[in-house]
Design a protein around this motif. Structure first.
Motif, mmCIF file in Angstrom:
data_model
loop_
_atom_site.group_PDB
_atom_site.id
_atom_site.type_symbol
_atom_site.label_atom_id
_atom_site.label_comp_id
_atom_site.label_asym_id
_atom_site.label_seq_id
_atom_site.Cartn_x
_atom_site.Cartn_y
_atom_site.Cartn_z
ATOM 1 N N GLN A 43 0.823 -1.211 0.000
ATOM 2 C CA GLN A 43 0.000 0.000 0.000
ATOM 3 C C GLN A 43 0.853 1.255 0.000
ATOM 4 N N SER A 44 1.887 1.274 0.865
ATOM 5 C CA SER A 44 2.737 2.454 0.935
ATOM 6 C C SER A 44 4.068 2.114 1.587
ATOM 7 N N VAL A 45 5.008 3.040 1.449
ATOM 8 C CA VAL A 45 6.339 2.920 2.027
ATOM 9 C C VAL A 45 6.609 4.199 2.810
ATOM 10 N N ASP A 46 7.130 4.047 4.037
ATOM 11 C CA ASP A 46 7.394 5.201 4.886
ATOM 12 C C ASP A 46 8.832 5.136 5.404
ATOM 13 N N LEU A 47 9.697 5.992 4.873
ATOM 14 C CA LEU A 47 11.090 6.047 5.307
ATOM 15 C C LEU A 47 11.135 6.662 6.703
ATOM 16 N N THR A 48 11.677 5.923 7.674
ATOM 17 C CA THR A 48 11.643 6.386 9.067
ATOM 18 C C THR A 48 13.007 6.756 9.618
ATOM 19 N N ASN A 49 14.085 6.262 9.005
ATOM 20 C CA ASN A 49 15.420 6.544 9.518
ATOM 21 C C ASN A 49 16.392 6.568 8.349
ATOM 22 N N LEU A 50 17.274 7.569 8.337
ATOM 23 C CA LEU A 50 18.232 7.698 7.254
ATOM 24 C C LEU A 50 19.521 8.297 7.777
ATOM 25 N N LEU A 51 20.622 7.606 7.544
ATOM 26 C CA LEU A 51 21.952 8.098 7.891
ATOM 27 C C LEU A 51 22.811 8.043 6.640
ATOM 28 N N ILE A 52 23.417 9.179 6.287
ATOM 29 C CA ILE A 52 24.286 9.231 5.118
ATOM 30 C C ILE A 52 25.694 9.574 5.587
ATOM 31 N N GLY A 53 26.646 8.692 5.271
ATOM 32 C CA GLY A 53 28.030 8.872 5.677
ATOM 33 C C GLY A 53 28.783 9.854 4.785
ATOM 34 N N LYS A 54 30.020 10.132 5.138
ATOM 35 C CA LYS A 54 30.851 11.094 4.405
ATOM 36 C C LYS A 54 31.078 10.693 2.949
ATOM 37 N N LYS A 55 31.134 9.397 2.683
ATOM 38 C CA LYS A 55 31.359 8.920 1.315
ATOM 39 C C LYS A 55 30.051 8.605 0.593
ATOM 40 N N GLY A 56 28.916 8.934 1.219
ATOM 41 C CA GLY A 56 27.617 8.712 0.595
ATOM 42 C C GLY A 56 26.941 7.421 0.995
ATOM 43 N N GLU A 57 27.671 6.539 1.700
ATOM 44 C CA GLU A 57 27.053 5.280 2.113
ATOM 45 C C GLU A 57 25.822 5.586 2.977
ATOM 46 N N THR A 58 24.804 4.779 2.823
ATOM 47 C CA THR A 58 23.508 5.062 3.420
ATOM 48 C C THR A 58 23.008 3.889 4.250
ATOM 49 N N GLU A 59 22.581 4.185 5.469
ATOM 50 C CA GLU A 59 21.879 3.214 6.310
ATOM 51 C C GLU A 59 20.456 3.723 6.457
ATOM 52 N N PHE A 60 19.500 2.814 6.502
ATOM 53 C CA PHE A 60 18.100 3.230 6.472
ATOM 54 C C PHE A 60 17.209 2.257 7.219
ATOM 55 N N SER A 61 16.021 2.743 7.526
ATOM 56 C CA SER A 61 14.906 1.919 7.991
ATOM 57 C C SER A 61 13.644 2.486 7.353
ATOM 58 N N PHE A 62 12.741 1.593 6.976
ATOM 59 C CA PHE A 62 11.453 2.036 6.452
ATOM 60 C C PHE A 62 10.393 0.988 6.755
ATOM 61 N N TYR A 63 9.155 1.459 6.783
ATOM 62 C CA TYR A 63 8.015 0.561 6.939
ATOM 63 C C TYR A 63 7.417 0.282 5.571
ATOM 64 N N LEU A 64 7.101 -0.972 5.342
ATOM 65 C CA LEU A 64 6.280 -1.371 4.206
ATOM 66 C C LEU A 64 4.893 -1.657 4.756
ATOM 67 N N TYR A 65 3.905 -0.934 4.294
ATOM 68 C CA TYR A 65 2.520 -1.191 4.686
ATOM 69 C C TYR A 65 1.897 -2.052 3.595
ATOM 70 N N LEU A 66 1.576 -3.265 3.965
ATOM 71 C CA LEU A 66 1.124 -4.271 3.015
ATOM 72 C C LEU A 66 -0.400 -4.331 2.939
#
Length: 75
Positions: A43-66
């Motif tokens: 149904q939808s996607v909700d990005l809840t956490n985002l960390l971007i490092g100095k070189k652009g590397e990305t850590e994330f969390s998101f909810y998938l609403y099914l």
């Protein structure tokens, strides 16, 4: 896209999944989120956490609403 999922917590009662992971850059994450949004079972996607490092590397969390019917099986 090259996305590494490090954790998936599925809650079938709420028809949602919390997904965490890593990717080389935000553009790649954006591509993956778009792919999820285009899926008929989501149904939808909700990005809840985002960390971007100095070189652009990305850590994330998101909810998938099914869509709840994803958990109903034909017998």
């Amino acid at each position: 896209p090259k996305v590494w999922l490090t954790k998936v917590e599925l809650n079938s009662e709420k028809a949602e999944a919390l997904v965490s992971g890593k990717t080389a850059d935000f553009k790649t994450l954006d591509q993956q989120l778009f792919i999820f949004q285009e899926q008929a079972q989501i149904q939808s996607v909700d990005l809840t956490n985002l960390l971007i490092g100095k070189k652009g590397e990305t850590e994330f969390s998101f909810y998938l609403y099914l869509k709840p019917q994803i958990f109903h099986f034909n017998e």
